[in-house]
Motif scaffolding. Structure first.
Motif, PDB file in Angstrom:
ATOM      1  N   ILE A 133       0.841  -1.206   0.000  1.00 50.35           N
ATOM      2  CA  ILE A 133       0.000   0.000   0.000  1.00 50.35           C
ATOM      3  C   ILE A 133       0.875   1.254   0.000  1.00 50.35           C
ATOM      4  N   LEU A 154      -3.763  -2.429  -6.515  1.00 56.41           N
ATOM      5  CA  LEU A 154      -4.604  -2.738  -5.354  1.00 56.41           C
ATOM      6  C   LEU A 154      -5.775  -3.637  -5.747  1.00 56.41           C
ATOM      7  N   SER A 184      -5.198  -5.042   6.041  1.00 59.77           N
ATOM      8  CA  SER A 184      -5.020  -4.152   4.891  1.00 59.77           C
ATOM      9  C   SER A 184      -6.286  -3.803   4.132  1.00 59.77           C
ATOM     10  N   VAL A 188      -7.508  -0.298   2.086  1.00 65.29           N
ATOM     11  CA  VAL A 188      -7.685  -0.248   0.633  1.00 65.29           C
ATOM     12  C   VAL A 188      -9.044   0.358   0.291  1.00 65.29           C
TER      13      VAL A 188
END
Length: 1062
Positions: A133, A154, A184, A188
């Motif tokens: 990221i 992503l 994560s 996102v």
């Protein structure tokens, strides 16, 4: 041929052949070269060469493909090398953002695979592949092209994390996916939403293709986040009631913020058509919107909906939308299911609504019903004139929609009945006029027949929707009126058959018309699918229905109704023998009628039934013939015919052997004919077709004979004269599945000890004789089928594996049927039992492990058979040659991981028997009494094998422990039984597994997990008694719950690379 890629030119030629070449041979050679390139030491350098100096996008795509396969190997590259590849690709796409989209996509997939497979890789106390990221944020600070690349990274990563790779342990996948979800995925989603807010706050120039692409990629990223399998449920999209998006609790604030939902609605309205997919004119949008509407009634009760202030306006708009959708029947037809589901559930809830607020369904439901009926009638002319696919041909969809409509149509039933009566009378009159030679036009007649077909379906639908607790005398009178709608002119057989009980569902089916030269078309109404066996006696006596039917049709009671049904069935079977759809549906109706004692007692008194029982020959029923006009697949309906016919015969048969012989007389004549010409100069095809038909007939008869007396009559009729004839047919035509499959299925049916029908008298040898015949047939087929050699992928199942699965099914039925004492064979020197077991082994070794699990019917016959063998014939298992035993144990190990609970449970049971045998042998090792010397030697052989291959049982213990700890274990009891024996036999390895799991967790959790393992073995003794097993099973249930609670991640978990599947 070894290939040495020494120049860029060679590699580019390879790319040309592989991606855009038209020569199949060159493409195959290019694929081989690609595999060779991946395995070569210079793969990475050549990929770099292609990326940096390649002159075409296909050269770069080849590099991406090679890298993807390279990093996906089971044996991974070193961590440093994977880090270098990832960093190189990131720098490469950053420096060349205008690469071809498919090249960027391929390279980013490599990054996603490296990140997923190295998610738990640790160097210097750091997760080296989790900084993705942060890397992406650097892209987002660049140009629009760089932003697009960052979003794609992503999006691909999220999709890759959610993708199950079945070549790897599912436990590992869930472990990685869960960690990604907790550490994560939320970040996102938040990042994607923030990008969309920027788009809405400061609109981009959406006329620019790059900026349009950016918005599309961000929306795709959001969708991938929301489509993530949060809990590993792998929800079935078709099961709408269960398809819930299990949003993590930590995401709650995101969805409760009003601006989140407003953001997407505002974007939908403000984005140009290209990005909003043209609204509901796009089939995908329309389909999802229909699903959304269906969810309203799934999540809320009707009583709750009517209390909402906007309910009247919303229900009006939904009704208008539904009517418009039904009128455009050719647009996204699969989506109509969801709209009808909504209305079906709404109408079904009306009796239970206690609110005083009006639900308005009595206003809109009739409109929905009318729209469905009229739209289907109007569609016929378009379908016929434009030669479109007829919706009536898709019977599954038609039946599904009609089943939903039957509930809706019962709301304001008077309006529905009036409409159907009007339309039926009008169309019947028009049809009658068109039948006159002077006015009949073929197309017009075809259209009118299609409209009548829909009307007969619809009449059956609404009559079949009758519910006892909501119907009134007036409704019953309407049902009688609808049931009497018929055309009294020369249209043969147009009768809307009656269903007058809520216990069964009427489906009248107007089958394909057949135009004969010089004659009118014949319209056949043939199908009424019933659940008649459960209809109580009083359900037939609905006075209001019969009153109207008596006036119009002369039908006064239920016996008259059944007589009408059976007359129609016999007529269809006699005169429509060459029309498979008519025959198959007629026989299905006959089969439905023949289930249930009350109906059977009534049916056998009908003259049409008596006629069938005495005249079931091809002379009266042409579909029983063997002419070339019938395809071999059409013979399948003969099984259904004889099943129903035998049920009717059984009502009054008792022990009357003469009656049974008379019934079997047509089959006797056919077999005698075959016997006379089988070894002479004959037309082979006719005899083959005759035997196929006889095998299907006998299978239907055998299926219906569920008593010892009746089954014995059949066996005495078949043995010893006719069974050897079937074996000869298998030996002669083993390579023709159309012939061998019916015969093998007949044998499998004969071996079924259903209702203890094979428990012959103690003085009867029939059980052993039957097994001997089955053994001969299985051995004959097994030996012959192996001579076919290797078969192509599309041929291997029909030509080989299907027959093997039937043989295994028959053998399993014999082994667990409890009607044969198998010890007798060895005692008297009979080798039939040994021969069939050897045939089992030969056929098994000719099947790969992948095929064993890929073909469900094969796996569901093999694994239960193996369970029987390990339960009662362990002496056979332990005396197998080591390679064969290894094959069997490997098949068990692989079967433990399958999602099919039938297979996995059978594997657990088989493993339990093997482990128990081995444990008991070790426990008795020091005693060794002389009388047990042979058994001790057999056990020693198995022990020696396990000592030579210790990883076999260890691997299976790992699989079972991972199933308990990490997966959704649906058969926990079955898993617990062999697991205790494995632990007692491999205590050292179990300790290693325990330590690896505990050490992979943070320190605060390690003590909790250690206590869970101590509790697992608390009170468990060093034996495999039933009491001890039950105690372990109870402990395991508590252990699984406690471990799941302990492993519930809080985002700080730091698992190491070593897990239980290493």
């Amino acid at each position: 041929m070894a290939l040495h890629f020494q120049s860029l030119a060679e590699l580019e030629v390879l790319c040309t052949h592989l991606y855009i070449g038209t020569d199949l041979t060159q493409r195959i050679e290019a694929e081989k070269a690609l595999l060779e390139l991946i395995d070569s030491p210079e793969c990475l350098s050549k990929c770099q060469l292609l990326l940096e100096q390649g002159t075409t996008s296909y050269a770069q795509l080849l590099a991406a493909t090679c890298l993807s396969k390279l990093v996906s190997r089971v044996s991974p590259l070193p961590v440093e090398q994977r880090m270098d590849i990832r960093n190189y690709i990131l720098n490469y796409v950053a420096s060349q953002p205008k690469l071809a989209p498919f090249v960027i996509q391929g390279l980013i997939q490599v990054i996603a695979k490296i990140t997923k497979l190295g998610w738990f890789e640790v160097q210097k106390d750091q997760f080296v592949f989790r900084e993705i990221i942060a890397d992406v944020k650097k892209f987002l600070q660049g140009t629009v092209e760089h932003c697009i690349i960052g979003v794609i990274i992503l999006s691909e990563l999220t999709q890759e994390m959610n993708l199950v790779d079945y070549s790897r342990p599912s436990a590992k996948h869930r472990k990685i996916a869960t960690s990604f979800r907790d550490t994560s995925l939320k970040d996102v989603l938040v990042l994607a939403c923030s990008l969309l807010k920027e788009v809405f706050a400061k609109p981009l120039n959406l006329q620019d293709q790059c900026q349009q692409n950016l918005v599309m990629q961000v929306l795709k990223l959001v969708l991938n986040c929301l489509n993530f399998d949060f809990i590993g449920s792998s929800a079935d999209e078709s099961a709408d009631d269960l398809c819930m998006v299990q949003i993590p609790t930590t995401w709650r604030t995101i969805f409760l913020e009003p601006e989140t939902l407003d953001l997407f609605f505002n974007l939908y309205h403000s984005l140009p058509p290209l990005l909003s997919q043209l609204g509901l004119s796009d089939p995908g949008n329309y389909h999802e919107f229909c699903r959304f509407l269906a969810r309203l009634k799934t999540n809320y009760q009707l009583g709750e909906l009517v209390m909402v202030k906007e309910y009247p306006e919303v229900i009006r708009l939904i009704a208008n939308f539904t009517i418009t959708s039904l009128q455009h029947w050719e647009f996204a037809p699969n989506s109509v299911h969801y709209l009808l589901t909504l209305w079906q559930r709404m109408v079904a809830s009306v009796p239970f609504v206690k609110s005083t607020e009006p639900h308005l369904l009595d206003t809109y439901a009739p409109e929905i019903t009318k729209a469905f009926i009229t739209s289907r009638l109007d569609s016929v002319a378009i379908v016929v004139r434009d030669h479109l696919d007829d919706p009536l041909d898709d019977t599954a969809t038609v039946f599904q929609q009609l089943e939903q409509l039957c509930t809706v149509s019962r709301c304001e039933y008077e309006k529905t009945c009036a409409l159907l009566v009007q339309l039926f009378d009008q169309n019947a009159q028009n049809y009658q006029k068109l039948l006159h030679p002077s006015s009949g036009v073929t197309v017009d007649i075809t259209i009118q027949e299609g409209r009548l077909a829909w009307l007969v379906y619809l009449v059956g639908t609404v009559v079949g929707g009758r519910l006892t607790y909501t119907s009134t005398d007036e409704h019953d009178a309407m049902d009688g009126e609808l049931s009497c709608r018929r055309q009294t002119s020369s249209c043969e057989g147009l009768v809307a058959n009656l269903s007058n009980s809520g216990f069964f569902f009427l489906e009248n089916d107007l089958i394909h018309h057949h135009l004969n030269q010089g004659s009118q078309s014949k319209v056949q109404v043939v199908r009424l699918r019933s659940d008649i066996p459960r209809v109580p006696e009083k359900a037939w006596k609905i006075v209001k229905v019969y009153a109207r039917m008596s006036e119009v049709l002369g039908i006064t009671d239920d016996n008259h109704v059944l007589e009408t049904f059976m007359t129609k069935i016999v007529t269809n079977l006699k005169y429509w023998g060459r029309c498979e759809p008519v025959i198959s549906r007629t026989l299905q109706f006959l089969n439905d009628l023949s289930v249930g004692y009350i109906l059977l007692k009534k049916l056998v008194k009908i003259d049409a039934v008596k006629f069938m029982l005495k005249n079931h020959t091809s002379e009266h029923f042409p579909f029983l013939g063997i002419s070339d006009n019938h395809s071999l697949s059409d013979f399948r309906c003969r099984t259904t015919f004889y099943t129903a016919l035998t049920r009717l015969l059984m009502v009054d048969l008792g022990e009357d052997e003469d009656e049974f012989e008379n019934f079997m007389l047509p089959l006797t004549v056919a077999f005698e004919t075959v016997l006379q010409i089988f070894n002479n100069n004959f037309k082979q095809e006719d005899v083959k077709r005759m035997l196929i038909g006889l095998a299907r007939d006998l299978r239907g008869i055998a299926f219906a004979l569920n008593t010892k007396t009746s089954y014995t009559m059949l066996f005495d009729w078949m043995y010893p004269t006719y069974l050897p004839l079937l074996q000869n047919a298998v030996e002669r035509w083993y390579g023709e599945p159309a012939c061998t499959t019916p015969i093998l299925k007949l044998m499998a049916e004969l071996m079924q000890n259903r209702s203890q029908r094979l428990n012959f008298d103690v003085s009867s040898p029939n059980g052993i004789l039957l097994f001997r015949e089955a053994s001969k047939m299985v051995c004959t087929y097994g030996n012959q089928i192996l001579s076919l050699g290797s078969l192509s992928k599309d041929q291997i199942y029909p030509m080989k594996l299907k027959g093997i699965s039937i043989c295994y099914s028959a053998l399993k039925s014999a082994l667990c049927g409890n009607y044969v004492s198998f010890g007798v064979f060895k005692l008297y020197g009979d080798n039939h039992f040994d021969n069939v077991l050897q045939a089992f082994v030969k056929m098994l070794l000719s099947v790969s492990h992948s095929d064993l699990l890929q073909y469900r019917k094969l796996s569901q016959s093999y694994y239960p058979l193996l369970e029987c063998l390990t339960q009662d014939h362990m002496s056979f298992i332990i005396n197998l040659e080591p390679p064969v035993l290894m094959y069997v144990l490997t098949s068990i190990s692989e079967g433990l991981t399958t999602l099919d609970t039938v297979v996995s449970s059978s594997c657990c049971t088989s493993l339990d028997y093997i482990v128990t045998y081995l444990f008991k042998h070790i426990a008795k090792e020091g005693k060794k009494p002389l009388r047990c010397r042979e058994a001790t030697q057999a056990g020693q052989r198995l022990l020696h094998f396990m000592q030579q291959n210790p990883d076999v049982l260890q691997q299976m213990m790992s699989v079972l422990m991972n199933t308990i700890v990490f997966e959704d274990c649906r058969n926990q009891w079955s898993v617990s039984r062999p697991l205790l024996g494995l632990i007692l036999l491999n205590e050292k390895y179990f300790s290693e597994l325990r330590a690896s799991l505990i050490n992979s967790q943070p320190l605060p959790k390690q003590e909790v997990l250690a206590q869970c393992f101590r509790n697992l073995m608390e009170g468990v003794e060093q034996n495999l008694s039933v009491k001890n097993r039950d105690r372990f099973t109870q402990n395991l249930s508590v252990f699984r719950r406690d471990v799941a609670e302990a492993l519930r991640s809080d985002g700080n978990t730091e698992p190491c690379g070593l897990d239980m599947m290493s």
